[in-house]
Design a protein around this motif. Structure first.
Motif, PDB file in Angstrom:
ATOM      1  N   PRO A 133     -18.600  34.790 -19.355  1.00  0.00           N
ATOM      2  CA  PRO A 133     -19.533  35.667 -20.050  1.00  0.00           C
ATOM      3  C   PRO A 133     -20.388  36.634 -19.386  1.00  0.00           C
ATOM      4  N   SER A 285     -25.567  32.337 -24.647  1.00  0.00           N
ATOM      5  CA  SER A 285     -24.110  32.340 -24.248  1.00  0.00           C
ATOM      6  C   SER A 285     -24.008  31.138 -23.394  1.00  0.00           C
ATOM      7  N   LYS A 295     -17.012  32.248 -27.061  1.00  0.00           N
ATOM      8  CA  LYS A 295     -17.870  33.600 -27.029  1.00  0.00           C
ATOM      9  C   LYS A 295     -17.167  34.700 -26.195  1.00  0.00           C
ATOM     10  N   LYS A 297     -16.425  37.659 -23.751  1.00  0.00           N
ATOM     11  CA  LYS A 297     -16.567  37.680 -22.385  1.00  0.00           C
ATOM     12  C   LYS A 297     -17.663  38.673 -22.253  1.00  0.00           C
TER      13      LYS A 297
END
Length: 325
Positions: A133, A285, A295, A297
Motif C-alpha cells: 500500500p 491501511s 486494500k 495498492k
C-alpha cells in the motif's frame, strides 16, 4: 397451585435481566486488541511532519493503535532507515509505515520485511512489484500545478532557479519532473542552483542572488529548504538598505514558518497535499493489512495551491490547521 400473571411477569423479567447482564459481562470480558505500529520518517522530528503525525494520532485514537513515531538524526538518510527497519523487524511491532529515503536502495530490504510484517509506504515509494500500500498525492501533478501557478502569476519569460535537491526519494523526483515538464512548455528558462545549508552562508547566497538580479523566481521541492530560503529572503529585505530584486519564492510542503512567510508575501505560493489525510489513511491501511483485509495498492490524496489570497478559505484552513477530533 395457581400462579398469578403478575408473578409470571416478574419471573420473566428477572430471567431477561439476568440474560442481558450475562451478555454484557461476556462482551466486556473480550480483550481489546491493540496493534503496535512503527512509523519511520525520512527526516528529523520537525514541523514538516506535524500535519501527517496529527492525522496518524487521530487514526490511532479510533483504531486501538499504539504508535511509535521514529524520526531520523540525519535528513534523508537511507542507511539510518536501514538500521531502524532491521531493528523494528526484530521487535514486536505489528506493522511498519515508512517514507523511504531512497527509491531503489531500500527496495530489497522493504520487500523482505513485507513478507514477514505488513508495510505501508507514505509520501514516497520504492521500486517494487509487490502489492505494498502507498499513500500519497500524485506528486507529478503536484509539481505540475506549481509550475502553472508560477506562470499564472505573470512569469512568461522569466529566469527560474530550481534548488538542487536529493532526487533519490520518489516524491521529490516526481514533483521535479512534473514542474519541469510544465515549465518547459512556456517561454521561461530555468537552471539548477546549489544552496548552502548553514544559515550564515544561506543568507549570503540569497543576498547575492537578489543583488545579481539573475533569477526572477526560485523554486524548492524540499519543505525545510523552502523555509530556510524564505527566512533568508525576509532578513535581506528587512536589513539591506540598497534596492535588491524581490525574487519570487515557490515550493512544496508546509510548516508553521512557511505559513507565516506566505502571509507576509515572502513566499508567493506552495503546492501541498492533504498531509493530515496522508497520516490518517496510512495508519488505516496498516490496520487493514494487519487484519488481512483487502486494500488498494495506491491511496490517492488531494493536493492544492496555497497563497496569501486563498490561505484563509475554509477548505484551506482545514489543510493548514487540522484539528484532531
Amino acid at each position: 397451585m395457581k400462579i398469578s400473571k403478575k408473578l409470571v411477569f416478574i419471573i420473566l423479567f428477572i430471567l431477561l435481566l439476568s440474560y442481558s447482564l450475562l451478555l454484557l459481562n461476556e462482551g466486556n470480558s473480550k480483550k481489546i486488541i491493540v496493534y503496535n505500529v512503527s512509523v519511520i520518517t525520512r527526516g528529523k522530528n520537525s514541523d514538516a511532519w506535524s500535519r501527517m503525525k496529527a492525522g496518524m494520532e487521530q487514526a490511532t485514537s479510533e483504531m486501538n493503535v499504539n504508535l511509535n513515531f521514529i524520526s531520523l538524526l540525519e535528513e534523508n538518510s537511507s542507511s539510518e532507515q536501514k538500521d531502524i527497519l532491521e531493528r523494528e523487524m526484530n521487535s514486536k511491532t505489528d506493522a511498519i509505515i515508512i517514507s523511504p529515503a531512497d527509491y531503489t536502495e531500500l527496495s530489497s530490504l522493504i520487500e523482505n520485511i513485507n513478507k514477514k510484517i505488513p508495510i505501508v509506504l507514505f509520501e514516497s515509494k520504492i521500486d517494487t512489484k509487490q502489492n505494498i500500500p502507498y499513500v500519497s498525492c500524485d506528486n507529478y501533478e503536484l509539481g505540475k500545478i506549481l509550475a502553472e501557478e508560477v506562470i499564472k502569476n505573470g512569469n512568461t519569460r522569466s529566469n527560474i532557479g530550481i534548488i538542487k535537491s536529493n532526487l533519490s526519494y520518489s516524491s521529490t523526483k516526481e514533483r521535479y519532473d512534473g514542474f519541469i515538464q510544465e515549465i518547459s512548455q512556456s517561454k521561461n528558462s530555468y537552471e539548477l542552483i546549489e544552496i548552502p545549508l548553514e544559515d550564515s552562508d544561506l543568507y549570503n547566497k540569497i543576498k547575492s542572488l537578489m543583488e545579481e538580479n539573475k533569477f526572477d523566481v526560485i523554486v524548492s521541492f524540499d519543505t525545510n529548504t523552502l523555509e530556510s530560503i524564505g527566512k533568508a529572503k525576509k532578513y535581506v529585505l528587512n536589513n539591506i538598505k540598497t534596492k535588491v530584486n524581490n525574487i519570487e519564492l515557490y515550493g512544496t510542503g508546509c510548516t508553521s514558518a512557511v505559513i507565516s512567510l506566505i502571509e507576509e508575501n515572502i513566499i508567493n505560493s506552495i503546492s501541498m497535499q492533504n498531509e493530515f489525510n496522508v497520516g490518517y489513511l496510512s495508519v488505516k491501511s496498516a490496520v487493514l493489512k494487519i487484519e488481512g483485509k483487502k486494500k488498494n495498492k495506491t491511496v490517492n490524496i488531494t493536493s492544492t495551491i496555497i497563497n496569501s489570497r486563498n490561505m484563509y478559505f475554509k477548505e484551506n484552513q482545514k489543510l493548514l490547521f487540522p484539528i484532531i477530533r
